[in-house]
Design a protein around this motif. Structure first.
Motif, PDB file in Angstrom:
ATOM      1  N   ALA A 146       8.913  -3.333  12.558  1.00  0.00           N
ATOM      2  CA  ALA A 146       8.138  -2.183  12.585  1.00  0.00           C
ATOM      3  C   ALA A 146       6.856  -2.280  11.723  1.00  0.00           C
ATOM      4  N   LEU A 147       6.568  -3.255  11.101  1.00  0.00           N
ATOM      5  CA  LEU A 147       5.501  -3.712  10.258  1.00  0.00           C
ATOM      6  C   LEU A 147       4.282  -3.972  11.221  1.00  0.00           C
ATOM      7  N   GLY A 184       0.791  -1.203  -0.047  1.00  0.00           N
ATOM      8  CA  GLY A 184      -0.006   0.124  -0.087  1.00  0.00           C
ATOM      9  C   GLY A 184       0.850   1.337  -0.201  1.00  0.00           C
ATOM     10  N   LEU A 185       1.951   1.209  -0.860  1.00  0.00           N
ATOM     11  CA  LEU A 185       2.770   2.459  -0.681  1.00  0.00           C
ATOM     12  C   LEU A 185       2.460   3.436  -1.885  1.00  0.00           C
ATOM     13  N   ALA A 186       1.537   3.370  -2.788  1.00  0.00           N
ATOM     14  CA  ALA A 186       1.235   4.289  -3.524  1.00  0.00           C
ATOM     15  C   ALA A 186       1.060   5.776  -3.142  1.00  0.00           C
ATOM     16  N   LYS A 205       8.610  -0.647   4.719  1.00  0.00           N
ATOM     17  CA  LYS A 205       7.741  -1.171   3.632  1.00  0.00           C
ATOM     18  C   LYS A 205       8.578  -0.735   2.571  1.00  0.00           C
ATOM     19  N   VAL A 206       9.252   0.688   2.472  1.00  0.00           N
ATOM     20  CA  VAL A 206       9.989   0.867   1.276  1.00  0.00           C
ATOM     21  C   VAL A 206      11.240   0.286   1.413  1.00  0.00           C
ATOM     22  N   ASN A 207      11.917  -0.163   2.310  1.00  0.00           N
ATOM     23  CA  ASN A 207      12.999  -0.961   2.438  1.00  0.00           C
ATOM     24  C   ASN A 207      12.995  -2.458   2.047  1.00  0.00           C
ATOM     25  N   LEU A 208      11.748  -3.167   2.330  1.00  0.00           N
ATOM     26  CA  LEU A 208      11.282  -4.135   1.803  1.00  0.00           C
ATOM     27  C   LEU A 208      11.337  -4.360   0.259  1.00  0.00           C
TER      28      LEU A 208
END
Length: 239
Positions: free
Chosen positions: A156-157, A115-117, A134-137
């Protein structure tokens, strides 16, 4: 395939890894467990050539990581801490990653999974810790690599993202991938790990399945088994 042979690493007078031997030949999810300071992160960094061992070597598809860096094309690595330029927007960071590694095969799918959009035009420094992870992943998982080395991937997720990550890793295993991860989350290990390596003071004190670990310490679940393993090792040190 990954082979680790007679690996030693010390920082000054502190032995971080001591005679580590392990071989992973088939697809699966392999969890490296252990308390803070047990050598988990150092082990993964050596596998990526980011830290040089004092003795021993790591081979990925029979290629020594000390002799060449061609193997890196086969590997996706997730560092424990996402250290990216604070001023870069998420979209810019992903583009920079592609400039360095080549075009990602499934960038949009991973962006959607996490859900990074809505965050693509935000600077990295303005993101929460969970979104930064999430960006790192995404920078790691957007490549269709044959080997994944993931250092604390669930850090941290939120629960939904943890579930989606777990489902993704299980699908990757079914596709024939080798996934090696470190984690402090026993539930994740219990539900996805095919084999466990338990590191303590730089040595492997257990290698086997979750059920074998639970049975070995006559525990009700993996958390109790880990606690009993640690207490057993502490008692041995006292003696």
């Amino acid at each position: 395939m990954i082979e680790i042979k007679q690996l030693y690493k010390a920082y000054r007078h502190r032995q971080v890894l001591h005679c580590i031997d392990l071989t992973i030949k088939k697809a699966g999810i392999y969890a490296i467990l252990g308390p803070n300071g047990s050598g988990k992160t150092t082990l993964l960094k050596i596998c990526m050539g980011l830290v040089l061992p004092d003795n021993g070597d790591v081979y990925i598809n029979h290629e020594s990581v000390r002799a060449s860096n061609h193997y890196r094309k086969l590997v996706s690595y997730l560092p424990q801490i996402a250290r990216f330029p604070d001023n870069l927007k998420v979209q810019e960071l992903l583009r920079l990653t592609e400039l360095l590694r080549g075009k990602a095969q499934r960038k949009e799918a991973i962006i959607e999974m996490f859900g990074l959009a809505p965050y693509l035009q935000q600077s990295f420094r303005n993101l929460s810790g969970g979104t930064q992870q999430k960006v790192n992943l995404t920078t790691c998982l957007m490549y269709d690599s044959s080997l994944f080395l993931l250092d604390e991937p669930t850090a941290a997720l939120d629960p939904v993202s943890q579930l989606r990550l777990k489902e993704f890793l299980l699908k990757e295993k079914q596709r024939g991938k080798i996934i090696v991860l470190t984690t402090h989350v026993p539930h994740l290990v219990q539900t996805v790990a095919d084999e466990i390596y338990f590191l303590l003071s730089g040595k492997i004190h257990f290698h086997g399945t979750v059920d074998q670990l639970v049975d070995a310490y006559q525990a009700s679940d993996i958390e109790e088994a880990i606690a009993k393993l640690l207490m057993h090792q502490q008692e041995k040190i006292k003696v």
